[in-house]
Design an enzyme around this catalytic site. Structure first.
Site, PDB file in Angstrom:
ATOM      1  N   ASP A 186      75.193 114.385 121.665  1.00  0.00           N
ATOM      2  CA  ASP A 186      75.981 116.158 121.585  1.00  0.00           C
ATOM      3  C   ASP A 186      77.305 116.275 120.852  1.00  0.00           C
ATOM      4  O   ASP A 186      77.428 116.893 119.821  1.00  0.00           O
ATOM      5  CB  ASP A 186      75.912 116.837 122.874  1.00  0.00           C
ATOM      6  CG  ASP A 186      74.501 117.257 123.092  1.00  0.00           C
ATOM      7  OD1 ASP A 186      73.703 118.153 122.317  1.00  0.00           O
ATOM      8  OD2 ASP A 186      74.272 117.403 124.433  1.00  0.00           O
ATOM      9  N   HIS A 230      63.076 114.672 122.657  1.00  0.00           N
ATOM     10  CA  HIS A 230      62.797 113.438 123.864  1.00  0.00           C
ATOM     11  C   HIS A 230      61.740 112.703 123.849  1.00  0.00           C
ATOM     12  O   HIS A 230      61.772 112.158 124.723  1.00  0.00           O
ATOM     13  CB  HIS A 230      62.117 114.272 124.783  1.00  0.00           C
ATOM     14  CG  HIS A 230      63.665 115.949 125.572  1.00  0.00           C
ATOM     15  ND1 HIS A 230      63.877 114.622 126.642  1.00  0.00           N
ATOM     16  CD2 HIS A 230      63.965 117.126 125.404  1.00  0.00           C
ATOM     17  CE1 HIS A 230      64.965 116.245 126.547  1.00  0.00           C
ATOM     18  NE2 HIS A 230      65.232 116.950 125.365  1.00  0.00           N
ATOM     19  N   CYS A 264      77.151 106.991 127.360  1.00  0.00           N
ATOM     20  CA  CYS A 264      75.478 107.500 127.839  1.00  0.00           C
ATOM     21  C   CYS A 264      74.463 108.297 127.994  1.00  0.00           C
ATOM     22  O   CYS A 264      73.600 108.284 127.164  1.00  0.00           O
ATOM     23  CB  CYS A 264      75.641 107.966 128.981  1.00  0.00           C
ATOM     24  SG  CYS A 264      76.105 109.499 128.765  1.00  0.00           S
ATOM     25  N   GLU A 283      81.017 115.073 125.378  1.00  0.00           N
ATOM     26  CA  GLU A 283      80.603 116.482 124.615  1.00  0.00           C
ATOM     27  C   GLU A 283      80.890 116.746 123.724  1.00  0.00           C
ATOM     28  O   GLU A 283      79.783 117.349 123.028  1.00  0.00           O
ATOM     29  CB  GLU A 283      78.853 115.437 125.052  1.00  0.00           C
ATOM     30  CG  GLU A 283      78.369 116.499 126.250  1.00  0.00           C
ATOM     31  CD  GLU A 283      77.338 116.433 127.802  1.00  0.00           C
ATOM     32  OE1 GLU A 283      76.909 116.163 126.418  1.00  0.00           O
ATOM     33  OE2 GLU A 283      77.475 116.779 128.545  1.00  0.00           O
TER      34      GLU A 283
END
Length: 540
Positions: free
Chosen positions: A454, A188, A501, A430
């Site tokens: 992912d 993150h 994305c 994903e």
């Protein structure tokens, strides 16, 4: 002068003072004291300091996420004035003749356990609040900073690692760069750095105990190194290169208002990925065509209880209105794995990436899911909202979602609550399973958005949070690119659109490949939008 190498997650140059963030794991010891009244006075001073800290946090949160989300800091301020809580602290100090830190920590533990054992859910939630205010008081008593990510001037953040909840609290206008000991290229911290257009290094072998806040440093994202205590020659070179980067950014700004269209007339949508209302400035500043991924989980983390329907509604409504008719794709709760919310009690898992997360939580705890869906369908009245469901592996999951959506719409209809019924609904691709059945899934949904982070970890059997595996993590793997092509082809056969994305969408080495594949949309960090626009416009 000390040079240390790391891994660069966003290229850029920063020069400034560092702020070393250390975990305040204070070991509270029981110390006998002579002057109990002096200890009680220390608690009073720590309490006043805590109130000032909480007021600042409240004011900041109101601006960034609205009054409803900020209310938790008001609750904490009120709890600091609770008579029973304060009498307990004073009683322990006087009767046991002990230090303030021990009395506060003991009271915090006692009250937290008392609330946790209650049957009422609201009272149970107060257990975490008591623990939080007690830890804040202890930090203040030890002379800490209250644990809040607040800085007087722009700084380079130096830390062991940063959790999502820590990054949520930061004043993003005061951050020049990130440098961490741990973390992965998909952490993150990395995602935040790319969104903010600032350099970031991970995997830097530095001794945080030897580094002092206020030291000067240069972070070079191009050379993947940080230089502590740089000499004048290094500082001058850094200033020159910062000016060069600013000039490049200025030239990119000339592309604002232009279309993402190749010279042969092929158009592609370029949208932004964001995590909160506070990120909307980056979206508008970089001229995004829409929001391709609003990470709604950031409404759920860094707090002590679930966000209410009204709180979520206000946030989604604000984003939709701000985008003024442009598409806003909001991903439903994607929590679990590396994104944790303690109050949900998800528990420890041996393989959290393969565990109880995202849509699996929503389908097994439908009340949480319904609250979010109600807020989304209500907010859709105010703009162009689309809903996206994460971690789908089967058609059966999609059908179960449709059933819950129908129940939500029926409830809103029966109440006479305004909502938009024809909201576009899509899923994230994903998992290899969703790729393999994307022909069937395309019949059930309005669009696909490929989450390459992912998809890569599940396809290559690599934990993307494990920095030891970074050398094996290859998002350019032929298997990944073939999967993306399969998904695009299956979407188009059913007349549906497909986008990306995940972080791969911002990989400029693949932009031309994606356009040729027929990808309809790329959703990336706001800082990458104009860079991708230039590449697309320069393509034949």
């Amino acid at each position: 002068m000390e040079r240390l190498k790391g891994k660069s997650v966003y290229k850029g140059i920063a020069l400034g003072k560092i702020s070393v963030l250390k975990k305040d794991d204070y070991v509270v010891k029981r110390v006998k004291v002579e002057n109990s009244e002096a200890e009680i006075e220390r608690v009073a001073q720590a309490r006043e300091k805590a109130k000032e800290q909480l007021q600042k946090l409240y004011d900041k949160a109101v601006k960034e996420v609205g009054e409803a989300s900020a209310a938790i800091f008001e609750v904490h301020q009120m709890m600091l004035d609770d008579d029973d809580y304060n009498e307990s602290i004073e009683n322990i100090i006087r009767t046991q003749e002990v230090n303030a830190e021990y009395a506060v920590a003991t009271t915090g533990d006692n009250f937290s356990q008392m609330f946790a054992s209650m049957d009422d859910d609201y009272m149970k939630a107060r257990a975490a609040d008591v623990k939080d205010i007690s830890e804040r008081l202890v930090r203040n008593l030890y002379g800490g900073d209250g644990g809040d990510m607040e800085f007087d001037q722009p700084v380079i953040i130096v830390a062991d690692d940063l959790s999502p909840s820590e990054t949520v609290q930061m004043d993003k206008e005061k951050i020049l760069a990130f440098v961490t000991v741990h973390g992965s290229t998909n952490s993150h911290t990395a995602i935040l750095a790319r969104m903010m257009n600032i350099p970031a290094l991970i995997g830097v072998d530095m001794d945080l105990e030897k580094l002092k806040s206020g030291m000067e440093a240069v972070v070079d994202g191009f050379a993947a190194e940080v230089i502590f205590n740089p000499d004048e020659e290094v500082r001058m070179d850094a200033r020159k290169r910062i000016q060069e980067e600013e000039e490049k950014s200025r030239l990119l700004l000339e592309l604002k208002g232009k279309e993402n269209i190749t010279q042969s007339g092929h158009k592609i949508n370029i949208y932004a990925n964001i995590g909160s209302v506070g990120d909307m400035g980056y979206v508008l500043e970089n001229d995004a065509g829409g929001i391709g991924l609003f990470r709604s989980e950031f409404l759920y983390i860094g707090r002590n209880e679930l966000p209410s329907e009204e709180e979520q509604f206000q946030v989604y409504k604000q984003v939709a209105q701000t985008m003024a008719g442009k598409k806003v794709i909001i991903r439903t709760l994607d929590i679990g794995a590396d994104k944790q919310a303690d109050y949900l009690g998800l528990g420890k898992e041996d393989n959290p990436a393969l565990g109880y997360r995202a849509i699996r939580i929503c389908l097994t705890q439908p009340e949480i899911f319904k609250t979010q869906l109600r807020a989304l369908f209500r907010a859709a009245v105010y703009g162009n909202i689309s809903i996206m469901y994460p971690m789908i592996t089967s058609v059966e999951e999609v059908l179960e979602i449709k059933k819950i959506v129908k129940e939500v719409k029926d409830e809103l209809e029966a109440e006479g609550t305004p909502y938009k019924s024809d909201v576009e609904e899509g899923i994230m691709i994903e998992t290899p399973a969703s790729v393999m059945i994307s022909d069937d899934l395309a019949k059930e949904v309005d669009f696909f958005s490929i989450g390459t982070n992912d998809l890569t970890q599940y396809t290559l059997a690599i934990d993307r949070q494990n920095e030891k595996l970074d050398r094996f993590y290859n998002p350019h793997h032929k298997a990944i690119l073939r999967m993306i092509q399969t998904v695009v082809d299956n979407a188009h056969k059913e007349g549906k659109w497909a986008g990306i994305c995940g972080e791969l969408g911002a990989d400029t080495e693949l932009t031309e490949t994606f356009v040729k594949m027929g990808i309809d949309e790329l959703s990336v960090a706001p800082s990458m939008i104009l860079k991708l626009r230039k590449i697309v416009r320069d393509m034949p």
